[in-house]
Motif scaffolding. Structure first.
Motif, PDB file in Angstrom:
ATOM      1  N   PHE A  50       0.835  -1.203   0.000  1.00  0.00           N
ATOM      2  CA  PHE A  50       0.000   0.000   0.000  1.00  0.00           C
ATOM      3  C   PHE A  50       0.867   1.251   0.000  1.00  0.00           C
ATOM      4  O   PHE A  50       0.561   2.226  -0.693  1.00  0.00           O
ATOM      5  CB  PHE A  50      -0.923   0.000   1.219  1.00  0.00           C
ATOM      6  CG  PHE A  50      -1.843   1.190   1.269  1.00  0.00           C
ATOM      7  CD1 PHE A  50      -2.956   1.259   0.448  1.00  0.00           C
ATOM      8  CD2 PHE A  50      -1.581   2.254   2.123  1.00  0.00           C
ATOM      9  CE1 PHE A  50      -3.800   2.357   0.486  1.00  0.00           C
ATOM     10  CE2 PHE A  50      -2.411   3.360   2.162  1.00  0.00           C
ATOM     11  CZ  PHE A  50      -3.534   3.412   1.335  1.00  0.00           C
ATOM     12  N   TYR A  51       1.957   1.241   0.752  1.00  0.00           N
ATOM     13  CA  TYR A  51       2.880   2.376   0.819  1.00  0.00           C
ATOM     14  C   TYR A  51       3.408   2.705  -0.589  1.00  0.00           C
ATOM     15  O   TYR A  51       3.434   3.864  -1.010  1.00  0.00           O
ATOM     16  CB  TYR A  51       4.020   2.028   1.765  1.00  0.00           C
ATOM     17  CG  TYR A  51       5.055   3.111   1.949  1.00  0.00           C
ATOM     18  CD1 TYR A  51       4.885   4.110   2.904  1.00  0.00           C
ATOM     19  CD2 TYR A  51       6.219   3.133   1.181  1.00  0.00           C
ATOM     20  CE1 TYR A  51       5.839   5.100   3.088  1.00  0.00           C
ATOM     21  CE2 TYR A  51       7.173   4.117   1.348  1.00  0.00           C
ATOM     22  CZ  TYR A  51       6.983   5.099   2.304  1.00  0.00           C
ATOM     23  OH  TYR A  51       7.927   6.082   2.472  1.00  0.00           O
ATOM     24  N   ARG A  52       3.832   1.679  -1.317  1.00  0.00           N
ATOM     25  CA  ARG A  52       4.364   1.892  -2.667  1.00  0.00           C
ATOM     26  C   ARG A  52       3.260   2.362  -3.624  1.00  0.00           C
ATOM     27  O   ARG A  52       3.514   3.146  -4.547  1.00  0.00           O
ATOM     28  CB  ARG A  52       5.000   0.607  -3.187  1.00  0.00           C
ATOM     29  CG  ARG A  52       6.256   0.212  -2.439  1.00  0.00           C
ATOM     30  CD  ARG A  52       6.992  -0.891  -3.168  1.00  0.00           C
ATOM     31  NE  ARG A  52       8.181  -1.325  -2.451  1.00  0.00           N
ATOM     32  CZ  ARG A  52       9.141  -2.078  -2.981  1.00  0.00           C
ATOM     33  NH1 ARG A  52       9.037  -2.492  -4.235  1.00  0.00           N
ATOM     34  NH2 ARG A  52      10.189  -2.435  -2.263  1.00  0.00           N
ATOM     35  N   TYR A  53       2.069   1.874  -3.410  1.00  0.00           N
ATOM     36  CA  TYR A  53       0.920   2.301  -4.227  1.00  0.00           C
ATOM     37  C   TYR A  53       0.692   3.804  -4.059  1.00  0.00           C
ATOM     38  O   TYR A  53       0.537   4.533  -5.038  1.00  0.00           O
ATOM     39  CB  TYR A  53      -0.308   1.505  -3.799  1.00  0.00           C
ATOM     40  CG  TYR A  53      -1.628   1.896  -4.430  1.00  0.00           C
ATOM     41  CD1 TYR A  53      -1.728   2.225  -5.776  1.00  0.00           C
ATOM     42  CD2 TYR A  53      -2.805   1.899  -3.671  1.00  0.00           C
ATOM     43  CE1 TYR A  53      -2.951   2.554  -6.351  1.00  0.00           C
ATOM     44  CE2 TYR A  53      -4.026   2.226  -4.238  1.00  0.00           C
ATOM     45  CZ  TYR A  53      -4.094   2.555  -5.573  1.00  0.00           C
ATOM     46  OH  TYR A  53      -5.299   2.881  -6.141  1.00  0.00           O
ATOM     47  N   ILE A  54       0.704   4.289  -2.822  1.00  0.00           N
ATOM     48  CA  ILE A  54       0.506   5.720  -2.569  1.00  0.00           C
ATOM     49  C   ILE A  54       1.649   6.535  -3.163  1.00  0.00           C
ATOM     50  O   ILE A  54       1.435   7.619  -3.726  1.00  0.00           O
ATOM     51  CB  ILE A  54       0.372   6.001  -1.056  1.00  0.00           C
ATOM     52  CG1 ILE A  54      -0.833   5.255  -0.481  1.00  0.00           C
ATOM     53  CG2 ILE A  54       0.231   7.496  -0.787  1.00  0.00           C
ATOM     54  CD1 ILE A  54      -2.158   5.583  -1.141  1.00  0.00           C
ATOM     55  N   GLN A  55       2.859   6.027  -3.062  1.00  0.00           N
ATOM     56  CA  GLN A  55       3.986   6.724  -3.687  1.00  0.00           C
ATOM     57  C   GLN A  55       3.752   6.878  -5.192  1.00  0.00           C
ATOM     58  O   GLN A  55       4.025   7.930  -5.770  1.00  0.00           O
ATOM     59  CB  GLN A  55       5.290   5.953  -3.443  1.00  0.00           C
ATOM     60  CG  GLN A  55       5.849   6.101  -2.035  1.00  0.00           C
ATOM     61  CD  GLN A  55       7.171   5.401  -1.873  1.00  0.00           C
ATOM     62  OE1 GLN A  55       7.351   4.271  -2.345  1.00  0.00           O
ATOM     63  NE2 GLN A  55       8.121   6.056  -1.211  1.00  0.00           N
TER      64      GLN A  55
END
Length: 600
Positions: free
Chosen positions: A114-119
């Protein structure tokens, strides 16, 4: 020891012919999944959601006791979603630096994904395709840009894949479109739960319509939009409805469906005007973030267990914490310490991993039946209601007070709808049903201002019905008093407001509709206005009812309300498929603005 989640997981997986290896691929070991299915261990909420959603079901049917750290993570996720929706990019970037973004208290791989998705979202069209591929491979190690037959996806994984396809189209058009083409049938065929489908399908359709153009595709686009639209309105969701209506109108014209095209344009304009009036951004399908609804429900599970035992707050808290502290825990105003939570669970006989919905059960199929019942009630489908009612009465353990209260409450409503008795008997029966969990007389308990009023979900439903019956028989002050009390009860905890939004807005709408009848017209208008804004921001809820309530109240107050506004309300209720409200508005319009042109 099997619990509700473990039983559902194994039975649903075996029913669909899915191996353990296929279900848990990329998110946990087969040995861990075996322990979950045997009831030996309980997954954290992120992993639980992924496993359930990979089976095509909605995780929102389960109410779970989660840790305060898990709740802090989901609250962080909610803030990220709000920041992105309001285009506060710098705030979203700041939130990514918070410790909750990669907190080891919940599933680390799903968190990182999810963190990479938001990035990627923050980078927009310049998002690095290879970075998004790495994010996908965190849970699908063999991903090569295509969907394979054995692949299973959660809602989070599907949102990431849709964003990846969108970015891919910017660089490699055909490959991006092929992925979109493959995702749509997966969602249609594999996600069998309408709640889960409504979390992802409308966005997928919007992206498909945006990037797969041309008259040759008009029929397919139109049918996809119709399916997404019909499913969404059944669930009172309209997050992407403005965009869907635009595509539906365009393709309806192309296909010669002029009558439908006119309706779509009318509905689209009404929604656009409402978003503009209330200063709320119209959601776009650029990205999607779904947050489970039934999250931090430790307070509600404690309350339900205490009510089932017939114990007071003083009795349950003795030797663990003060009654005042326990009251704050049960109302959601503070979180219990781990030590206190374990002690309370032990005293209330809540075993680890117990999952529940609106009823106490260990059968996930019963929770799905509860959803079917609510849909039948909402549609006033008495035949389906009777069928669901009978099945619930057969499957639930009616020795449990909460189960008996739930089924008897709906049985009373059903018999009232069939005309078997009038409002006085309706109220009497509900009062009797309330007495299963409320020892004191209802009025003494409810309207004593010195007490904190915390009601279970079922008690809230019963009180809603009592208020409605009071209104019908002319006791509108009593109805207002009950609805105000219920809102006050929910309002004590933002957690409860967030996690029971639709139920809260139904109370809200009923109160806004009734306040003018007791001389509080201005308050009714203000409440309806506030409710409309909240519903628009959330993208779900009784928007048509609140809009109608507002203009009815404005008319009552002598304000200048035009016929066109009532016609807009009529069109909105038509869009949501609310036949009862349509008929009410139709009668009102023809009574106050008689003309030869009738509403059809």
């Amino acid at each position: 020891m099997e619990n509700m989640f473990s039983g559902f997981l194994r039975k649903e997986r075996e029913k669909r012919g899915i191996s353990q290896e296929r279900l848990c691929r990329g998110v946990c070991a087969v040995s861990a999944l075996s322990r979950y299915e045997n009831g030996e261990r309980i997954p954290d909420r992120l992993l639980m959601n992924t496993l359930i959603e990979r089976l095509g079901k909605s995780s929102d049917k389960l109410v779970t006791m989660i840790s305060c750290q898990e709740y802090a993570y989901f609250e962080w996720k909610r803030k990220v979603k709000e920041a992105l929706r309001n285009k506060k990019i710098s705030l979203a970037q700041e939130l990514l630096q918070k410790k909750e973004s990669l907190d080891g208290c919940v599933h680390s791989v799903l968190q990182e994904q999810f963190y990479r998705y938001i990035q990627g979202i923050l980078m927009g069209t310049s998002a690095d395709i290879s970075d998004l591929e790495k994010a996908i491979r965190l849970t699908h190690p063999e991903f090569s840009g295509k969907i394979e037959e054995e692949d299973l996806f959660s809602i989070q994984e599907l949102n990431l894949l849709l964003f990846y396809a969108k970015c891919k189209i910017q660089k490699e058009v055909e490959q991006g479109r092929e992925l979109l083409e493959a995702l749509l049938p997966y969602i249609q065929e594999h996600i069998t739960d309408i709640q889960a489908k409504n979390q992802i399908f409308p966005r997928a359709v919007c992206l498909y319509c945006r990037y797969v153009t041309g008259e040759a595709n008009a029929q397919k686009r139109y049918l996809l939009c119709r399916e997404a639209f019909e499913n969404s309105r059944k669930d009172q969701r309209f997050e992407y409805t403005v965009e869907l209506l635009g595509y539906m109108r365009k393709d309806a014209i192309c296909l010669g469906k002029e009558f439908e095209a006119v309706s779509y344009q009318v509905w689209k304009k009404i929604l656009e005007a409402m978003y503009q009036e209330y200063g709320v951004e119209i959601p776009q399908a650029e990205w999607g973030i779904e947050i489970p609804q039934n999250l931090f429900l430790i307070p509600e599970i404690l309350l339900s267990a205490r009510v089932e035992q017939g114990a007071s707050q003083e009795e349950i808290s003795e030797g663990i914490c003060t009654p005042e502290t326990y009251s704050r825990i049960e109302t959601g105003k503070r979180s219990p310490s781990l030590k206190n939570l374990e002690a309370l669970k032990s005293r209330l006989k809540i075993r680890s991993g117990y999952y529940m919905g609106e009823v106490w059960t260990e059968d996930f199929a019963v929770l799905e039946l509860v959803q079917e019942l609510r849909a039948a009630v909402s549609a006033s489908n008495l035949k389906a209601w009777e069928m669901c009612q009978q099945r619930l009465e057969e499957k639930l353990d009616l020795s449990k007070k909460i189960n008996r209260q739930y089924t008897e409450g709906y049985r009373t409503c059903l018999e009232y709808q069939k005309g078997k008795f009038l409002e006085d008997e309706w109220i009497r029966r509900h009062r009797k049903t309330l007495s299963y969990t409320r020892k004191e007389p209802m009025e003494q308990r409810m309207f004593c201002e010195e007490r904190a009023h915390v009601f279970t979900n079922t008690e809230t439903i019963l009180l809603q019905q009592i208020a409605l019956a009071e209104k019908i028989r002319g006791e509108k002050e009593k109805a207002v008093e009950i609805w105000e009390l219920l809102l006050k009860d929910y309002g004590r905890s933002r957690i409860r407001m967030e996690n029971h939004f639709k139920e809260v807005m139904l109370i809200w709408s009923n109160l806004a509709n009734t306040l003018p009848d007791v001389g509080k017209t201005k308050e009714g208008i203000a409440l309806a206005d506030q409710g409309i804004r909240m519903v628009l921001e959330k993208g779900q809820g009784p928007l048509n009812m609140l809009f109608a309530n507002r203009i009815y109240a404005m008319k009552e107050a002598g304000q200048d309300v035009r016929k066109e506004q009532f016609e807009q309300a009529y069109a909105l209720s038509e869009m949501f498929g609310d036949l009862e409200l349509q008929n009410s508005l139709k009668y009102y319009i023809q009574k106050n603005w008689p003309s030869k042109e009738k509403i059809h």
